[in-house]
Motif scaffolding. Structure first.
Motif, PDB file in Angstrom:
ATOM      1  N   MET A   1      47.495  39.978  38.650  1.00 56.18           N
ATOM      2  CA  MET A   1      47.532  40.851  37.866  1.00 56.18           C
ATOM      3  C   MET A   1      48.633  41.284  37.906  1.00 56.18           C
ATOM      4  N   ALA A   2      49.189  41.018  38.724  1.00 60.82           N
ATOM      5  CA  ALA A   2      51.117  41.451  39.072  1.00 60.82           C
ATOM      6  C   ALA A   2      51.053  42.623  38.161  1.00 60.82           C
ATOM      7  N   ASP A   3      51.509  42.108  36.985  1.00 56.71           N
ATOM      8  CA  ASP A   3      52.727  43.227  36.181  1.00 56.71           C
ATOM      9  C   ASP A   3      51.583  43.937  35.936  1.00 56.71           C
ATOM     10  N   LYS A   4      50.709  44.305  36.149  1.00 56.33           N
ATOM     11  CA  LYS A   4      49.773  45.875  35.406  1.00 56.33           C
ATOM     12  C   LYS A   4      49.903  46.852  36.150  1.00 56.33           C
ATOM     13  N   THR A   5      48.927  48.353  36.191  1.00 59.72           N
ATOM     14  CA  THR A   5      49.200  48.891  36.664  1.00 59.72           C
ATOM     15  C   THR A   5      48.177  49.178  37.682  1.00 59.72           C
ATOM     16  N   ILE A   6      48.503  49.763  38.709  1.00 63.23           N
ATOM     17  CA  ILE A   6      47.365  49.754  39.787  1.00 63.23           C
ATOM     18  C   ILE A   6      45.897  50.239  38.731  1.00 63.23           C
ATOM     19  N   ALA A   7      45.538  51.469  37.998  1.00 63.34           N
ATOM     20  CA  ALA A   7      45.021  51.920  37.590  1.00 63.34           C
ATOM     21  C   ALA A   7      43.956  51.005  36.721  1.00 63.34           C
ATOM     22  N   VAL A   8      44.804  49.874  36.322  1.00 64.24           N
ATOM     23  CA  VAL A   8      44.539  48.616  35.408  1.00 64.24           C
ATOM     24  C   VAL A   8      43.432  47.951  36.694  1.00 64.24           C
ATOM     25  N   MET A   9      44.328  47.623  37.348  1.00 67.20           N
ATOM     26  CA  MET A   9      44.218  46.477  38.483  1.00 67.20           C
ATOM     27  C   MET A   9      42.590  46.717  39.666  1.00 67.20           C
ATOM     28  N   LEU A  10      42.025  48.152  39.603  1.00 67.97           N
ATOM     29  CA  LEU A  10      41.176  48.735  39.946  1.00 67.97           C
ATOM     30  C   LEU A  10      39.665  48.551  38.694  1.00 67.97           C
ATOM     31  N   ARG A  11      40.354  49.245  38.049  1.00 68.71           N
ATOM     32  CA  ARG A  11      39.534  48.671  36.670  1.00 68.71           C
ATOM     33  C   ARG A  11      38.878  46.915  37.035  1.00 68.71           C
ATOM     34  N   ASP A  12      39.589  46.013  37.165  1.00 70.15           N
ATOM     35  CA  ASP A  12      39.128  44.543  36.789  1.00 70.15           C
ATOM     36  C   ASP A  12      38.950  44.104  38.417  1.00 70.15           C
ATOM     37  N   VAL A  13      38.949  45.249  39.300  1.00 70.20           N
ATOM     38  CA  VAL A  13      38.317  45.036  40.255  1.00 70.20           C
ATOM     39  C   VAL A  13      36.600  45.842  39.989  1.00 70.20           C
ATOM     40  N   GLN A  14      36.813  47.138  39.356  1.00 69.49           N
ATOM     41  CA  GLN A  14      35.093  47.443  39.383  1.00 69.49           C
ATOM     42  C   GLN A  14      34.091  46.353  38.467  1.00 69.49           C
ATOM     43  N   GLN A  15      35.366  45.569  37.499  1.00 67.08           N
ATOM     44  CA  GLN A  15      34.601  44.997  36.636  1.00 67.08           C
ATOM     45  C   GLN A  15      34.052  43.844  36.983  1.00 67.08           C
ATOM     46  N   ASN A  16      34.983  43.585  37.726  1.00 67.22           N
ATOM     47  CA  ASN A  16      34.875  41.610  37.962  1.00 67.22           C
ATOM     48  C   ASN A  16      34.882  41.524  39.707  1.00 67.22           C
ATOM     49  N   GLY A  17      35.145  42.936  39.846  1.00 68.78           N
ATOM     50  CA  GLY A  17      34.409  42.399  41.981  1.00 68.78           C
ATOM     51  C   GLY A  17      35.658  42.145  42.473  1.00 68.78           C
TER      52      GLY A  17
END
Length: 104
Positions: A11-27
Motif C-alpha cells: 500500500m506504499a502509494d496510499k496515504t497514512i490514513a488509508v493505511m491505518l484504515r487497512d490495518v484496522q479492517q484487516n489486521g
C-alpha cells in the motif's frame, strides 16, 4: 506456500490514513507495518497536517497504538513518530494479531 495463499499487496502509494484504515479492517502484517514505516520516513510528510487528518478521522488512538509495533518490528525511531506512542490494550491486541498472523 499453503493452498489458498494470496500474495500481499503493498500500500506504499496510499496515504497514512488509508493505511491505518487497512490495518484496522484487516489486521497488522509486516508488509503493512513496513509500508507505514516508509511513509513516516517520507521527506514530504507534514506531521501537523497528518495529525489534523487523523484527528478528523478519529484515527489518532490507532496511530499511537501502532507506533510501539513499528518501533519493535521495523525499528522506527522516535524522531519519525508524529505523536507519542502508547502501549495500551489496543497495542496489545494488535501485537497479538500480528503474532498470530506470523504463526500461520
Amino acid at each position: 506456500m499453503p493452498s489458498g495463499y494470496q500474495k500481499p499487496k503493498s500500500m506504499a502509494d496510499k496515504t497514512i490514513a488509508v493505511m491505518l484504515r487497512d490495518v484496522q479492517q484487516n489486521g497488522p502484517t509486516l508488509l503493512r507495518l513496513t509500508d507505514l514505516h516508509r511513509a513516516l520516513h517520507d521527506d514530504l510528510l507534514d506531521e501537523e497536517r497528518l495529525m489534523a487528518t487523523l484527528d478528523d478521522e478519529k484515527q489518532r488512538p490507532l496511530m499511537q497504538s501502532i507506533l510501539p509495533l513499528l518501533q519493535e518490528q521495523t525499528l522506527l525511531e522516535e524522531g519519525f513518530m508524529p505523536c507519542p506512542p502508547i502501549d495500551n490494550t489496543l497495542t496489545r491486541s494488535l501485537r497479538k494479531a500480528l503474532a498470530d498472523h506470523l504463526r500461520l
